[in-house]
Design a protein around this motif. Structure first.
Motif, short mmCIF file in Angstrom:
data_model
loop_
_atom_site.label_atom_id
_atom_site.label_comp_id
_atom_site.label_asym_id
_atom_site.label_seq_id
_atom_site.Cartn_x
_atom_site.Cartn_y
_atom_site.Cartn_z
N PHE A 89 0.84 -1.20 0.00
CA PHE A 89 0.00 0.00 0.00
C PHE A 89 0.88 1.25 0.00
CE2 PHE A 89 -3.00 -3.16 1.30
CZ PHE A 89 -4.24 -2.69 0.92
N ARG A 90 1.87 1.25 0.86
CA ARG A 90 2.74 2.43 0.93
C ARG A 90 3.57 2.60 -0.34
NH1 ARG A 90 4.61 4.38 6.80
NH2 ARG A 90 2.53 4.39 7.73
N ARG A 91 4.09 1.50 -0.85
CA ARG A 91 4.90 1.61 -2.08
C ARG A 91 4.04 2.09 -3.25
NH1 ARG A 91 7.72 1.77 1.31
NH2 ARG A 91 9.49 0.47 1.91
N SER A 92 2.79 1.67 -3.27
CA SER A 92 1.91 2.10 -4.36
C SER A 92 1.58 3.59 -4.24
CB SER A 92 0.62 1.27 -4.35
OG SER A 92 0.90 -0.09 -4.61
N CYS A 93 1.39 4.06 -3.03
CA CYS A 93 1.16 5.50 -2.84
C CYS A 93 2.39 6.29 -3.29
CB CYS A 93 0.86 5.80 -1.38
SG CYS A 93 -0.74 5.20 -0.79
N GLU A 94 3.55 5.79 -2.98
CA GLU A 94 4.79 6.48 -3.35
C GLU A 94 5.04 6.46 -4.86
OE1 GLU A 94 7.49 4.30 -0.96
OE2 GLU A 94 7.03 5.40 0.89
N ALA A 95 4.31 5.61 -5.57
CA ALA A 95 4.48 5.50 -7.02
C ALA A 95 3.70 6.57 -7.78
CB ALA A 95 4.06 4.11 -7.50
N PHE A 96 2.89 7.36 -7.09
CA PHE A 96 2.16 8.43 -7.77
C PHE A 96 3.12 9.46 -8.32
CE2 PHE A 96 -1.71 6.96 -5.75
CZ PHE A 96 -2.70 7.39 -6.61
N LEU A 97 2.84 9.90 -9.55
CA LEU A 97 3.60 11.00 -10.13
C LEU A 97 2.95 12.30 -9.66
CD1 LEU A 97 5.80 12.01 -12.05
CD2 LEU A 97 4.17 11.80 -13.94
N SER A 98 3.18 12.65 -8.40
CA SER A 98 2.51 13.81 -7.82
C SER A 98 3.22 14.22 -6.53
CB SER A 98 1.04 13.51 -7.52
OG SER A 98 0.93 12.47 -6.56
N HIS A 180 8.05 -6.62 -4.67
CA HIS A 180 7.65 -5.69 -5.72
C HIS A 180 8.88 -5.05 -6.36
CE1 HIS A 180 8.59 -2.41 -2.90
NE2 HIS A 180 8.00 -3.17 -1.98
N ARG A 181 8.70 -4.62 -7.58
CA ARG A 181 9.75 -3.90 -8.29
C ARG A 181 9.10 -2.85 -9.18
NH1 ARG A 181 12.04 -6.74 -5.24
NH2 ARG A 181 14.02 -7.87 -5.50
N ARG A 182 9.77 -1.70 -9.25
CA ARG A 182 9.26 -0.60 -10.08
C ARG A 182 10.44 0.09 -10.74
NH1 ARG A 182 8.21 4.89 -8.31
NH2 ARG A 182 6.91 5.98 -9.85
N PHE A 183 10.25 0.50 -12.00
CA PHE A 183 11.30 1.22 -12.72
C PHE A 183 10.73 2.50 -13.29
CE2 PHE A 183 13.50 2.41 -16.61
CZ PHE A 183 14.83 2.39 -16.22
N THR A 184 11.49 3.60 -13.15
CA THR A 184 11.14 4.87 -13.76
C THR A 184 12.39 5.45 -14.42
OG1 THR A 184 11.64 6.13 -11.76
CG2 THR A 184 9.38 5.33 -12.01
N LEU A 185 12.18 6.29 -15.41
CA LEU A 185 13.32 6.91 -16.08
C LEU A 185 13.97 7.98 -15.21
CD1 LEU A 185 11.94 7.30 -19.73
CD2 LEU A 185 13.55 5.59 -18.86
N THR A 186 13.18 8.59 -14.35
CA THR A 186 13.70 9.56 -13.39
C THR A 186 13.20 9.18 -12.00
OG1 THR A 186 11.80 11.05 -13.69
CG2 THR A 186 13.71 11.41 -15.11
N ARG A 187 13.82 9.71 -10.99
CA ARG A 187 13.53 9.30 -9.61
C ARG A 187 12.06 9.45 -9.25
NH1 ARG A 187 13.49 11.95 -4.64
NH2 ARG A 187 13.87 10.57 -2.86
N LEU A 188 11.44 10.53 -9.69
CA LEU A 188 10.04 10.79 -9.36
C LEU A 188 9.15 10.72 -10.61
CD1 LEU A 188 10.48 13.76 -6.84
CD2 LEU A 188 10.15 11.33 -6.33
N GLY A 189 9.59 9.95 -11.58
CA GLY A 189 8.86 9.89 -12.84
C GLY A 189 7.74 8.87 -12.86
N ARG A 190 7.02 8.87 -13.97
CA ARG A 190 5.95 7.91 -14.19
C ARG A 190 6.53 6.50 -14.29
NH1 ARG A 190 0.77 8.49 -16.38
NH2 ARG A 190 1.22 10.70 -16.77
N SER A 191 5.81 5.52 -13.77
CA SER A 191 6.29 4.14 -13.80
C SER A 191 6.40 3.63 -15.23
CB SER A 191 5.33 3.23 -13.03
OG SER A 191 5.23 3.62 -11.68
N THR A 192 7.55 3.06 -15.57
CA THR A 192 7.70 2.38 -16.84
C THR A 192 7.20 0.95 -16.71
OG1 THR A 192 9.62 3.73 -17.40
CG2 THR A 192 9.36 1.66 -18.61
N VAL A 193 7.54 0.30 -15.61
CA VAL A 193 6.95 -0.99 -15.23
C VAL A 193 6.76 -0.99 -13.72
CG1 VAL A 193 7.94 -2.32 -17.15
CG2 VAL A 193 9.18 -2.15 -14.99
N PHE A 194 5.74 -1.70 -13.27
CA PHE A 194 5.48 -1.85 -11.84
C PHE A 194 4.95 -3.27 -11.65
CE2 PHE A 194 3.37 0.37 -7.92
CZ PHE A 194 4.08 -0.48 -7.08
N LEU A 195 5.74 -4.10 -10.96
CA LEU A 195 5.41 -5.51 -10.77
C LEU A 195 5.24 -5.81 -9.29
CD1 LEU A 195 7.11 -5.40 -13.54
CD2 LEU A 195 7.55 -7.81 -13.12
#
Length: 275
Positions: A89-98, A180-195
């Protein structure tokens, strides 16, 4: 942005707001997307926050999340120790581009209904086998698996006037082991993949959820953790037209990242070394 086509805002809708639905209406919750772009077809906004839906309700069967629950409230919820999946839940909240300011307004339901590939509330609810409760304008109610809700980039199964009322996460999913694993092009960017991978306590199963890299969520289930070759073949079996293509990554790039991170998840859950 000013919405200069709006002629009315319904501040106190009825308890079943869909019964008053008409063409040109839009549901208003956080409004973080609604106010960000022109909405030339809209004439009226119906404010759902006035209905006072409970944001988070723990039950014997799991957790009910009101559609108007804010990202802030979800992140701050004190997860019981037995709910080991609380970390997702927390990791998903942190994945917001906001920013944290947007967290105060953005809602769980709004992110799901936007149905963008990188919607982190979609990742969260699909990975935890949630069900959505949908209210129709005629007063009927239907329940759908989170996996079946999003059908493509910015597309879902909602009919005109239908509304997402709540999300229910089952108890067994909340007790799952999670990697879980997540990749973005920039530190606070939109998720490229989120598994996200989940496994029942004491079990040897693997439920792998793939999002952001695909136009709709993909779930791959194994009764027992597969070997690396079997896992890779399962990912390669995802239809070519499901992989997402935008400036954050080509389909080939996203497939490659998914193979890489899925293998890391497989090893992590096999070893029991959660991070």
């Amino acid at each position: 942005m000013d919405l200069n086509t709006i002629t009315e805002v319904v501040r106190r809708p009825s308890e079943r707001p869909g019964t008053d639905w008409r063409e040109g209406d839009a549901w208003l919750a956080g409004g973080t997307w609604l106010y960000s772009v022109e909405q030339p077809d809209l004439r009226r906004l119906i404010d759902l926050t006035a209905l006072g839906w409970e944001p988070l309700v723990p039950t014997d069967r799991g957790l009910e999340i009101g559609a108007t629950c804010t990202v802030r409230d979800l992140y701050a919820f004190p997860w019981p120790v037995r709910w080991t999946a609380g970390v997702l839940f927390r990791r998903s909240c942190e994945a917001f581009l906001s920013s944290f300011k947007v967290w105060n307004a953005a809602t769980v339901g709004g992110n799901i209904c936007m149905s963008l590939p990188a919607g982190p509330m979609i990742t969260l609810t699909v990975a935890l086998e949630a069900r959505y409760e949908l209210w129709a304008p005629d007063g009927s109610v239907r329940f759908v698996d989170a996996l079946d809700f999003v059908t493509g980039d910015h597309r879902n199964i909602l009919a005109p006037g239908e509304i997402l009322r709540r999300v229910t996460v089952p108890e067994h999913a909340l007790r799952a082991r999670v990697a879980h694993r997540r990749f973005t092009l920039t530190r606070l960017g939109r998720s490229t993949v989120f598994l996200a991978g989940t496994q029942q306590p004491g079990g040897h199963d693997l439920l792998l959820t793939i999002t952001a890299g695909t136009t709709r969520p993909v779930r791959i289930a194994f009764d027992a953790v597969p070997d690396a070759r079997t896992l890779r073949r399962s990912i390669d079996a995802v239809p070519a037209d499901v992989w997402f293509d935008d400036p954050n990554g080509t389909p080939d790039h996203r497939r490659h990242l998914t193979r890489h991170f899925a293998e890391e998840i497989r090893r992590e859950l096999t070893a029991g070394d959660l991070t």
